[in-house]
Write an enzyme that holds these catalytic residues in place. Structure first.
Site, PDB file in Angstrom:
ATOM      1  N   ARG A  27       0.879  -1.181   0.000  1.00  0.00           N
ATOM      2  CA  ARG A  27       0.000   0.000   0.000  1.00  0.00           C
ATOM      3  C   ARG A  27       0.912   1.225   0.000  1.00  0.00           C
ATOM      4  O   ARG A  27       1.052   1.921   0.993  1.00  0.00           O
ATOM      5  CB  ARG A  27      -0.925  -0.009   1.217  1.00  0.00           C
ATOM      6  CG  ARG A  27      -1.883  -1.180   1.246  1.00  0.00           C
ATOM      7  CD  ARG A  27      -3.067  -0.933   2.145  1.00  0.00           C
ATOM      8  NE  ARG A  27      -2.718  -0.800   3.539  1.00  0.00           N
ATOM      9  CZ  ARG A  27      -3.625  -0.618   4.503  1.00  0.00           C
ATOM     10  NH1 ARG A  27      -4.899  -0.515   4.198  1.00  0.00           N
ATOM     11  NH2 ARG A  27      -3.241  -0.523   5.764  1.00  0.00           N
ATOM     12  N   ASP A  36       0.351   1.252  12.571  1.00  0.00           N
ATOM     13  CA  ASP A  36      -0.078   0.749  11.272  1.00  0.00           C
ATOM     14  C   ASP A  36       0.159   1.799  10.200  1.00  0.00           C
ATOM     15  O   ASP A  36       0.242   3.004  10.483  1.00  0.00           O
ATOM     16  CB  ASP A  36      -1.562   0.372  11.303  1.00  0.00           C
ATOM     17  CG  ASP A  36      -1.813  -0.873  12.131  1.00  0.00           C
ATOM     18  OD1 ASP A  36      -0.855  -1.635  12.346  1.00  0.00           O
ATOM     19  OD2 ASP A  36      -2.963  -1.080  12.561  1.00  0.00           O
ATOM     20  N   ASP A  92      -1.438  -8.420  18.097  1.00  0.00           N
ATOM     21  CA  ASP A  92      -1.596  -7.409  19.142  1.00  0.00           C
ATOM     22  C   ASP A  92      -2.128  -8.021  20.421  1.00  0.00           C
ATOM     23  O   ASP A  92      -1.721  -7.635  21.527  1.00  0.00           O
ATOM     24  CB  ASP A  92      -2.512  -6.292  18.647  1.00  0.00           C
ATOM     25  CG  ASP A  92      -3.774  -6.826  17.985  1.00  0.00           C
ATOM     26  OD1 ASP A  92      -3.932  -8.060  17.894  1.00  0.00           O
ATOM     27  OD2 ASP A  92      -4.606  -6.026  17.536  1.00  0.00           O
ATOM     28  N   ARG A  95     -10.212 -13.848  16.338  1.00  0.00           N
ATOM     29  CA  ARG A  95      -9.702 -13.265  17.572  1.00  0.00           C
ATOM     30  C   ARG A  95     -10.317 -13.940  18.796  1.00  0.00           C
ATOM     31  O   ARG A  95      -9.662 -14.055  19.846  1.00  0.00           O
ATOM     32  CB  ARG A  95      -9.947 -11.755  17.578  1.00  0.00           C
ATOM     33  CG  ARG A  95      -9.150 -11.049  16.487  1.00  0.00           C
ATOM     34  CD  ARG A  95      -9.479  -9.582  16.384  1.00  0.00           C
ATOM     35  NE  ARG A  95      -8.741  -8.751  17.308  1.00  0.00           N
ATOM     36  CZ  ARG A  95      -7.505  -8.319  17.126  1.00  0.00           C
ATOM     37  NH1 ARG A  95      -6.845  -8.680  16.033  1.00  0.00           N
ATOM     38  NH2 ARG A  95      -6.912  -7.548  17.999  1.00  0.00           N
TER      39      ARG A  95
END
Length: 921
Positions: free
Chosen positions: A674, A746, A835, A878
């Site tokens: 990106r 990020d 995370d 998650r």
């Protein structure tokens, strides 16, 4: 007559002889009239005109003049003449303006010349002042160096000592039994700067190598190949290691043969000083065959010792090597909660030979009461435990006879019953596990006791050791009272009361500490070998070798694009960021406290678990640890309140560490194909104070575009290439990171500079915590009896997402090299949950929740492409991650908090000279 003529003319001149007259008269009249007219025109009209014109010229109104004298402007009534006149007027005006400007510039030039002369004089004066200041600074620096030289001795690295091979001058001890480090260890082979080199003999080169247990030998060799201290150069070695057990009994050599083979080692040097003989046990029935062997000054590491053999502070009691060639399966380990299990305590064992029968001595209970200590308390222990079991006050299980054939054991030792899996199943149901030491007080530790201890710690049963004379594994560096109860045998009647009086919180703390000890020092062959080396290295006070950092393979890229400044990003609001540093940062010294930590903080390093120091013995490294880092900065929170000096605070960089790289922070940004989003995020970092470097972790196998121009933000941008696409790369301890603080962010995170600086300030006051912006929490799903991940807005949180968070580089080492591999594997499998894993790790080590700053709950930039978190399966994965991590750790380490840090400086009325103080709420 005229009338007659006129009448005749009207009648056409008819009559006798009238026509010629008429013609003559007509001609005369025309001539006369023409003459008169000409006279009038030529005489009177010019006169009248001249008079009229001269009259008008005398009038006041100049615009009415027609024939009088005229100016040049009045002659330009013709069109082409008017154009020429306008051009002339315009040129005239411009010439006049230029002349005015010329005069004005001349006056300004004159003024500037005067200023130049004044500036030249000022420059000369400034040069003189600068020269004087340089002289003063030079004199001050010289005086400072003189003062430092007077107050501090000049230190330099010691000379590398290489003693002679024969060591003829080394003093001999009176007895090998009295060996200690000061009289049986040659320190000259182990300088502080040597790095603790260790030479390991190859057991296959000697006859006893064929008798070794194949699994133990294979595991030992695999561990040696990966250890950082092992060297192949025996001439520079500090310690020499030889593996002699566990041996297989059918082909075990005789003690005299083994002794001869040890003494014939090439570097034994007559007495074996600086040698370590390792006898590892994989079974509880391992015999102490070294007892009858003369080992000289060599240190011994094994699981069984007699008091006549054991030399405190010199020999090492090691744990059994149960998982020789396999990693423990964390999914099979029971959870640490609930705290209390089915049985309060349990014990299974059988005593083959009692001390009483061996001594043929019988003492009555009355004799013991009178003060004569019994030779063997085992009978009283049996009677008391059976009474507790029969009382049924608590569920207990005690069996003093094995259902099957008991394992082989030493005299007076309680033999293990059944197979290992059966024993573990019973311990999983037990809150406490009784370990009765051998009745022979001369047997300070046995392989059977260490095996019971190993199994109890593995499944979370709190060990209760009956016998205070026992020497537990690594007892000189581990505080066993934090994970086990060591009770003298005479207190057997009080054991039940003691066990029932322990609170649930203390039980959980002891169980968690026991799990830590097992994972760190017992579970694998790497842990056992590394712990043995760490004990020797700590005893002789050699600093640990720095743990390896991840080498950063930089991707070449072009930079130079001027980074713009987003006004929203650079707007600091009411937050004063402090003055901009004008001096280059000082060099950050490495090895800041290695020797101090080694010499002074032994117990804190080995026993602070869960805590940041718990892995120091075998994973030592250079970065300052969180609990040490908090002493590096003074912090305004500890300043005295009241009258006197102080109260105004210090500038940020002066109060907390100063202008050194390690006191700044490094941005670590993970990205994947990106480029536009990445470039925008990098540009937003332009001008960010205290930013040391940006490390872009390029997670894509496809390299960046060659024509991509990277922004110039005032600090280096390091683009790091990774071996594979993994979210775990976010937390690799890259060697390019020179700071303690890491801002993990990020590539689509949208944070203002004042928010980043505020989070950095909070982190510097709490360096052992994760400090970030978006908060999340976990919740218990009652219908499904499992944990859930929740991202809804809430006043309570237990996690801070590392997509925008500060943490210490120390945790990057632990995440990448120490945290169970099963967790990193799951992160790679789901491409998710890294995370959550970091939050689990930090909360497990510190037993503290993260710190959330500001009220921001999301940080995604508007218009950016969707990330992985927008996938429908993101939250389901998650949920699975949280439950899996709980199984690995054995409990839920995350802690809830409703604490949030916000800046209230703009709400506080402060004097102008104290606005640089920083306050939190």
């Amino acid at each position: 007559e005229l009338m007659t003529g006129y009448t005749m003319l009207r009648n056409g001149g008819v009559g006798n002889g009238g026509q010629p007259w008429v013609l003559r008269w007509s001609s005369r009249i025309r001539l006369t009239w023409l003459s008169f007219t000409l006279f009038i025109i030529l005489v009177f009209f010019p006169l009248i005109a001249h008079y009229y014109l001269t009259t008008i010229d005398d009038a006041d109104d100049a615009g009415k003049r027609i024939f009088g004298p005229r100016t040049g402007n009045e002659l330009c009534e013709v069109k082409h003449v008017q154009d020429l006149c306008r051009i002339r007027e315009s040129v005239s005006e411009e010439l006049l303006q230029l002349e005015a400007k010329r005069q004005e510039l001349n006056s300004e030039i004159a003024k500037l010349n005067l200023k130049i002369e004044a500036c030249k004089k000022s420059i000369e004066n400034a040069k003189q002042d600068l020269l004087q200041l340089k002289n003063v600074i030079s004199q001050t620096e010289h005086s400072y160096k003189e003062l430092m030289a007077q107050n501090q001795p000049k230190l330099s690295l010691p000379i590398r000592l290489l003693p002679d091979k024969d060591d003829a001058t080394f003093p001999l001890p009176k007895s090998n039994r009295n060996c200690r480090l000061h009289n049986c260890f040659d320190y000259s082979r182990c300088p502080l700067t040597s790095g603790f080199p260790v030479y390991v003999y190859n057991s296959d080169d000697y006859p006893f190598g064929s008798s070794l247990d194949p699994l133990i030998k294979q595991a030992f060799e695999a561990t040696v190949r990966t250890n950082v201290y092992v060297t192949e150069n025996a001439n520079i070695a500090c310690v020499y290691i030889i593996l002699v057990g566990e041996m297989q009994e059918p082909i075990m050599p005789k003690p005299t043969e083994l002794e001869q083979q040890l003494h014939s080692l090439p570097y034994w040097r007559t007495d074996g000083h600086n040698h370590l003989i390792i006898n590892l046990s994989r079974k509880s029935e391992t015999q102490n065959f070294i007892y009858n062997i003369s080992t000289g000054r060599a240190m011994i590491a094994q699981s069984t010792f007699y008091d006549a053999q054991y030399r405190p502070g010199f020999d090492i009691v090691v744990s059994p090597l149960v998982h020789a060639m396999s990693e423990p399966n964390f999914l099979e380990i029971p959870p640490q909660v609930p705290v209390k299990r089915k049985y309060l305590f349990s014990f299974q064992g059988e005593k083959i030979e009692s001390l009483r029968s061996s001594l043929q001595e019988v003492r009555s209970f009355e004799e013991e009461i009178e003060g004569n200590a019994p030779a063997d308390y085992d009978d009283r222990i049996i009677t008391t435990l059976k009474a507790v079991q029969d009382s049924k006050l608590d569920f207990v299980l005690v069996e003093f006879t094995c259902k099957n054939q008991p394992k082989a054991s030493l005299p007076t030792e309680w033999a293990l019953c059944g197979e290992r899996d059966d024993r573990l199943e019973l311990l999983k149901l037990s809150t406490f596990a009784l370990i009765i030491t051998p009745g022979d007080t001369h047997l300070v530790i046995s392989a059977g006791c260490t095996m019971r201890l190993f199994e109890a710690l593995e499944v979370g049963a709190i060990p209760v050791v009956l016998g205070e004379q026992v020497q537990l594994p690594y007892n000189d560096v581990i505080r066993w009272n934090e994970a086990a109860l060591i009770i003298p045998k005479p207190r057997i009647t009080e054991v039940h009361f003691l066990l029932r009086s322990i609170s649930d919180n203390d039980l959980l703390a002891m169980r968690r500490q026991g799990r830590f000890l097992w994972e760190t020092y017992f579970s694998t062959s790497d842990n056992v070998f590394s712990t043995v080396l760490a004990i020797i290295r700590t005893r002789i006070q050699i600093p640990a070798a720095p743990i390896r950092e991840e080498p950063a393979v930089e991707i070449p890229h072009r930079s130079g694009k001027a980074a713009g400044t987003d006004p929203n990003m650079a707007d600091n609001g009411d937050l004063d960021l402090g003055p901009v540093e004008t001096e280059p940062p000082y060099a950050s010294p490495k090895y800041l406290r290695n020797f101090t930590l080694t010499a002074m903080d032994i117990y804190r390093n080995w026993n602070s678990a869960p805590g940041p120091f718990h892995l120091f013995p075998y994973t030592p490294f250079d970065p300052v640890l969180p609990s040490e880092a908090k002493f590096l900065g003074s912090g305004t929170g500890f300043r005295p309140i009241g009258g006197g000096a102080g109260g105004s605070g210090k500038e940020f960089q002066a109060a907390l560490g100063g202008n050194v790289p390690r006191e700044q922070f490094t941005v670590v940004m993970l990205t994947y194909e990106r480029e536009e989003v990445l470039m925008n995020s990098l540009e937003r970092l332009n001008g960010l104070p205290y930013l040391n470097k940006v490390v872009v972790v390029w997670n894509s196998p496809k390299l960046p575009s060659e024509d991509l121009l990277w922004p110039d933000i005032g600090v280096p941008i390091m683009v790091v290439r990774t071996e594979k696409n993994s979210l775990n790369n976010r937390f690799l301890p890259w060697d390019e990171i020179d700071t303690e603080a890491i801002l993990s962010i990020d590539d689509d995170a949208h944070l203002r500079h004042d928010e980043i600086m505020f989070g950095f300030r909070v982190w510097r006051e709490a360096r052992d915590r994760i400090v970030g912006f978006p908060g999340r929490y976990h919740a218990w799903d009652i219908p499904h009896q499992s944990w859930l991940y929740n991202s809804n807005y809430s006043c309570e949180l237990s996690m801070v997402l590392t997509g925008a968070a500060f943490f210490h580089k120390y945790y990057a080492y632990l995440y990448s090299y120490v945290m169970p591999q099963a967790i990193r594997d799951m992160v790679d499998e789901y491409i998710n949950c890294e995370d959550i894993a970091m939050n689990f790790l930090v909360s497990h080590l510190t037993r503290k929740p993260p710190i959330k700053v500001t009220s921001r709950w999301t940080f995604r930039c508007p218009g950016c492409p969707q990330a992985l978190s927008h996938d429908d399966s993101h939250f389901h994965e998650r949920h699975k991650c949280i439950n899996f991590f709980v199984k690995v750790y054995g409990y839920m380490p995350l802690l809830y908090t409703q604490f949030r840090v916000d800046s209230v400086l703009f709400k506080t009325r402060l004097p102008h000279d104290k606005t640089k103080c920083f306050k939190f709420i």
